[in-house]
Design a protein around this motif. Structure first.
Motif, short mmCIF file in Angstrom:
data_model
loop_
_atom_site.label_atom_id
_atom_site.label_comp_id
_atom_site.label_asym_id
_atom_site.label_seq_id
_atom_site.Cartn_x
_atom_site.Cartn_y
_atom_site.Cartn_z
N THR A 46 -2.74 -20.19 9.24
CA THR A 46 -4.09 -19.94 8.38
C THR A 46 -4.25 -18.35 8.21
O THR A 46 -4.22 -17.94 7.19
N ALA A 47 -4.59 -17.74 9.58
CA ALA A 47 -4.43 -16.41 9.29
C ALA A 47 -3.29 -15.90 8.63
O ALA A 47 -3.39 -14.63 7.76
N SER A 48 -2.16 -16.46 8.57
CA SER A 48 -1.48 -15.95 8.44
C SER A 48 -1.32 -15.81 6.67
O SER A 48 -0.79 -14.68 5.61
N ALA A 49 -1.85 -17.17 5.75
CA ALA A 49 -1.78 -17.19 4.89
C ALA A 49 -3.10 -16.46 4.03
O ALA A 49 -2.77 -16.06 2.83
N ASP A 50 -3.82 -15.99 4.93
CA ASP A 50 -5.25 -15.20 4.36
C ASP A 50 -4.70 -13.95 4.13
O ASP A 50 -5.38 -13.02 3.20
N ASP A 51 -3.60 -13.82 5.01
CA ASP A 51 -3.21 -12.10 4.65
C ASP A 51 -2.54 -12.04 3.75
O ASP A 51 -2.63 -10.79 2.59
N MET A 55 -3.65 -9.43 0.58
CA MET A 55 -2.51 -8.36 -0.54
C MET A 55 -1.66 -8.69 -1.30
O MET A 55 -1.43 -7.25 -2.27
N ARG A 56 -1.91 -9.86 -1.99
CA ARG A 56 -2.03 -10.34 -3.48
C ARG A 56 -2.65 -10.13 -4.53
O ARG A 56 -2.56 -9.03 -5.12
N GLU A 57 -4.25 -9.97 -3.50
CA GLU A 57 -5.16 -9.65 -4.35
C GLU A 57 -5.23 -8.23 -4.68
O GLU A 57 -5.84 -7.61 -5.44
N ASN A 58 -5.37 -7.11 -3.27
CA ASN A 58 -5.56 -6.20 -2.68
C ASN A 58 -4.25 -5.61 -2.86
O ASN A 58 -3.93 -4.73 -1.69
N ALA A 59 -3.22 -5.87 -3.76
CA ALA A 59 -1.73 -5.07 -3.90
C ALA A 59 -2.62 -3.16 -3.62
O ALA A 59 -1.37 -2.65 -3.02
N PHE A 60 -3.14 -2.44 -4.31
CA PHE A 60 -3.31 -0.98 -4.43
C PHE A 60 -3.65 -0.71 -2.97
O PHE A 60 -3.34 0.17 -2.65
N LEU A 61 -4.01 -1.37 -2.10
CA LEU A 61 -4.73 -1.27 -0.14
C LEU A 61 -3.46 -1.32 0.24
O LEU A 61 -3.39 -0.49 1.37
N SER A 62 -2.00 -2.06 -0.37
CA SER A 62 -0.77 -2.41 0.54
C SER A 62 0.14 -1.15 0.10
O SER A 62 0.98 -1.62 0.92
N GLY A 63 0.36 -0.38 -1.45
CA GLY A 63 0.97 0.81 -0.82
C GLY A 63 2.71 0.18 -1.85
O GLY A 63 3.49 0.41 -1.45
#
Length: 64
Positions: A46-51, A55-63
């Motif tokens: 669940t934590a992995s899916a949430d991560d 990251m998909r929703e906030n791609a600008f944060l992941s670079g």
């Protein structure tokens, strides 16, 4: 002489008793770990899916 023999017998039985208690405690601990393993695995998934969703929703944060 009787005191020495009684002391040695109690000493030996004390170690045998402690061995049994420690072995029982370890067995119960291992059973608890085995019982909890599916729950921990589910939480990790669940934590992995949430991560990944974050990251998909906030791609600008992941670079990416």
């Amino acid at each position: 002489m009787f005191t020495l023999i009684a002391t040695v017998i109690l000493y030996v039985f004390g170690f045998v008793f402690l061995y049994g208690v420690i072995r029982l405690a370890v067995r119960h601990g291992m059973e608890d770990l085995e019982a909890r393993r599916p729950q921990v695995h589910r939480v990790a998934q669940t934590a992995s899916a949430d991560d990944r969703a974050f990251m998909r929703e906030n791609a600008f944060l992941s670079g990416s």
